[in-house]
Design an enzyme around this catalytic site. Structure first.
Site, PDB file in Angstrom:
ATOM      1  CE  LYS A  11     -11.823  23.467   7.805  1.00 23.23           C
ATOM      2  NZ  LYS A  11     -10.246  23.832   7.944  1.00 23.23           N
ATOM      3  CE1 TYR A  51     -10.720  26.436  12.540  1.00 26.17           C
ATOM      4  CE2 TYR A  51     -11.780  27.744  11.056  1.00 26.17           C
ATOM      5  CZ  TYR A  51     -11.318  26.474  11.466  1.00 26.17           C
ATOM      6  OH  TYR A  51     -11.704  25.408  10.917  1.00 26.17           O
ATOM      7  CG  PHE A  59      -2.483  29.285  10.462  1.00 23.50           C
ATOM      8  CD1 PHE A  59      -3.850  29.027  10.849  1.00 23.50           C
ATOM      9  CD2 PHE A  59      -1.505  28.517  11.019  1.00 23.50           C
ATOM     10  CE1 PHE A  59      -3.847  28.260  11.760  1.00 23.50           C
ATOM     11  CE2 PHE A  59      -1.685  27.729  11.849  1.00 23.50           C
ATOM     12  CZ  PHE A  59      -2.997  27.314  12.294  1.00 23.50           C
ATOM     13  NE  ARG A  87      -9.127  15.789  14.250  1.00 26.01           N
ATOM     14  CZ  ARG A  87      -8.655  16.852  14.241  1.00 26.01           C
ATOM     15  NH1 ARG A  87      -9.528  18.034  14.232  1.00 26.01           N
ATOM     16  NH2 ARG A  87      -7.484  17.319  14.123  1.00 26.01           N
ATOM     17  CB  THR A  93      -4.022  19.322   9.748  1.00 22.50           C
ATOM     18  OG1 THR A  93      -4.401  18.914  11.100  1.00 22.50           O
ATOM     19  CG2 THR A  93      -4.336  20.546   9.697  1.00 22.50           C
ATOM     20  NE  ARG A 104      -8.478  18.105   6.992  1.00 27.81           N
ATOM     21  CZ  ARG A 104      -8.403  18.477   8.381  1.00 27.81           C
ATOM     22  NH1 ARG A 104      -7.573  17.539   9.164  1.00 27.81           N
ATOM     23  NH2 ARG A 104      -9.020  19.455   9.041  1.00 27.81           N
ATOM     24  CG  ASN A 114      -7.840  21.479   6.255  1.00 26.66           C
ATOM     25  OD1 ASN A 114      -8.861  22.176   6.157  1.00 26.66           O
ATOM     26  ND2 ASN A 114      -7.001  21.291   7.232  1.00 26.66           N
ATOM     27  CG  HIS A 117     -13.776  22.053  12.208  1.00 27.92           C
ATOM     28  ND1 HIS A 117     -12.505  22.375  12.822  1.00 27.92           N
ATOM     29  CD2 HIS A 117     -14.687  21.877  13.080  1.00 27.92           C
ATOM     30  CE1 HIS A 117     -12.813  22.320  14.028  1.00 27.92           C
ATOM     31  NE2 HIS A 117     -14.075  21.737  14.323  1.00 27.92           N
ATOM     32  CD  GLU A 128     -15.355  22.962  17.454  1.00 30.33           C
ATOM     33  OE1 GLU A 128     -14.173  23.344  17.264  1.00 30.33           O
ATOM     34  OE2 GLU A 128     -15.806  21.841  16.738  1.00 30.33           O
TER      35      GLU A 128
HETATM   36  P1  ADP Z   1      -7.420  20.549  12.476  1.00 28.45           P
HETATM   37  O1  ADP Z   1      -8.298  21.050  11.275  1.00 28.45           O
HETATM   38  O2  ADP Z   1      -7.054  19.258  11.693  1.00 28.45           O
HETATM   39  O3  ADP Z   1      -7.891  20.335  13.868  1.00 28.45           O
HETATM   40  P2  ADP Z   1      -5.823  22.668  13.352  1.00 28.45           P
HETATM   41  O4  ADP Z   1      -6.825  22.847  14.427  1.00 28.45           O
HETATM   42  O5  ADP Z   1      -4.137  22.596  13.915  1.00 28.45           O
HETATM   43  O6  ADP Z   1      -5.864  21.636  12.440  1.00 28.45           O
HETATM   44  O7  ADP Z   1      -5.967  24.030  12.445  1.00 28.45           O
HETATM   45  C1  ADP Z   1      -7.159  24.616  12.026  1.00 28.45           C
HETATM   46  C2  ADP Z   1      -7.076  24.854  10.776  1.00 28.45           C
HETATM   47  O8  ADP Z   1      -6.141  25.969  10.301  1.00 28.45           O
HETATM   48  C3  ADP Z   1      -6.777  23.891   9.860  1.00 28.45           C
HETATM   49  O9  ADP Z   1      -7.629  22.923   9.480  1.00 28.45           O
HETATM   50  C4  ADP Z   1      -6.187  24.667   8.558  1.00 28.45           C
HETATM   51  O10 ADP Z   1      -7.581  25.022   7.766  1.00 28.45           O
HETATM   52  C5  ADP Z   1      -5.864  25.842   9.079  1.00 28.45           C
HETATM   53  N1  ADP Z   1      -4.362  25.681   9.383  1.00 28.45           N
HETATM   54  C6  ADP Z   1      -3.531  24.818  10.084  1.00 28.45           C
HETATM   55  N2  ADP Z   1      -2.188  24.768  10.153  1.00 28.45           N
HETATM   56  C7  ADP Z   1      -2.004  25.762   9.280  1.00 28.45           C
HETATM   57  C8  ADP Z   1      -0.832  26.241   8.312  1.00 28.45           C
HETATM   58  N3  ADP Z   1       0.427  25.800   8.708  1.00 28.45           N
HETATM   59  N4  ADP Z   1      -1.200  27.149   7.223  1.00 28.45           N
HETATM   60  C9  ADP Z   1      -2.142  27.603   6.919  1.00 28.45           C
HETATM   61  N5  ADP Z   1      -3.238  27.120   7.444  1.00 28.45           N
HETATM   62  C10 ADP Z   1      -3.366  26.155   8.654  1.00 28.45           C
HETATM   63 MG    MG Z   2      -8.521  21.688  15.095  1.00 28.86          MG
END
Ligand code: ADP
Ligand code: MG
Length: 140
Positions: A11, A51, A59, A87, A93, A104, A114, A117, A128
C-alpha cells in the site's frame, strides 16, 4: 490447501516509506514466491471496486483516498497454503494487535495505513487477481 495463489498489495504508506524491498524480503523468506508484480497508481474507480465489499463501512471513503494517495505494488504470490500463510506474514489488520516480526507490526502506521493487503479466502483471491493481472502476466 496445496499450492495456492493469493493477491497482495503493498500500500502507499509502504511504497512512500521505501519499504517495498523489505516487505518483499519478508514475503520471500516465508517461502512464498512473487510470481507477478507491477507498480501502479490505482484509479479511484479501481480502488472503489476493489474495496466494494466495504462500501457501507464508515472508513470506506478514507480507504479509497488512501489507496490512490501514492503508488502501490500489486502482486501475485504462490506457495503451499499461500492465502493463510500470507495473512500470517502480514499480521493483524490493526498493527497494535499484530504479532512480532509481521509486516504490519514492523511497518504499518495505523489500522487504515497498514502497509499490505492479502486475499482472505480462495474465492476472494480468484476475484482479486484478475482485477490487476491477466494470465500472461503471471509466471509461475
Ligand atoms: P484486512 O486488510 O486485514 O483484510 P479488512 O478487510 O477488515 O482488513 O479491511 C480492509 C482495509 O480497510 C484494511 O486493511 C485497512 O486498510 C482498512 N480498515 C479496516 N478497518 C479500518 C478502520 N477501523 N479504520 C480505518 N481503516 C480501516
Ligand atoms: Mg480484508
Amino acid at each position: 490447501m496445496g499450492i495456492e495463489r493469493t493477491f497482495s498489495i503493498i500500500k502507499p504508506d509502504a511504497t512512500l516509506a521505501n519499504k517495498t524491498g523489505a516487505i518483499n524480503a519478508l514475503i520471500e523468506q516465508s517461502g512464498l514466491r512473487i510470481i507477478a508484480q507491477r507498480r501502479i497508481r490505482m484509479t479511484k474507480v479501481q480502488a472503489q471496486q476493489f474495496y466494494a465489499v466495504h462500501s457501507e463501512r464508515p472508513f470506506y471513503d478514507e480507504l479509497v483516498e488512501f489507496m490512490i494517495s501514492g503508488p502501490v505494488v500489486v502482486q501475485v504470490l504462490e506457495g503451499e497454503n499461500a492465502i493463510a500463510k500470507y495473512r500470517e506474514v502480514m499480521g493483524a489488520t490493526n498493527p497494535a494487535e499484530a504479532a512480532e516480526g509481521t509486516i504490519r507490526k514492523l511497518y504499518a502506521k495505523s489500522v487504515g495505513e497498514n502497509s499490505v493487503h492479502g486475499s482472505d479466502a480462495a474465492a476472494t483471491a480468484a476475484e482479486e487477481i484478475p482485477q490487476f493481472f491477466s494470465e500472461d502476466d503471471i509466471v509461475g
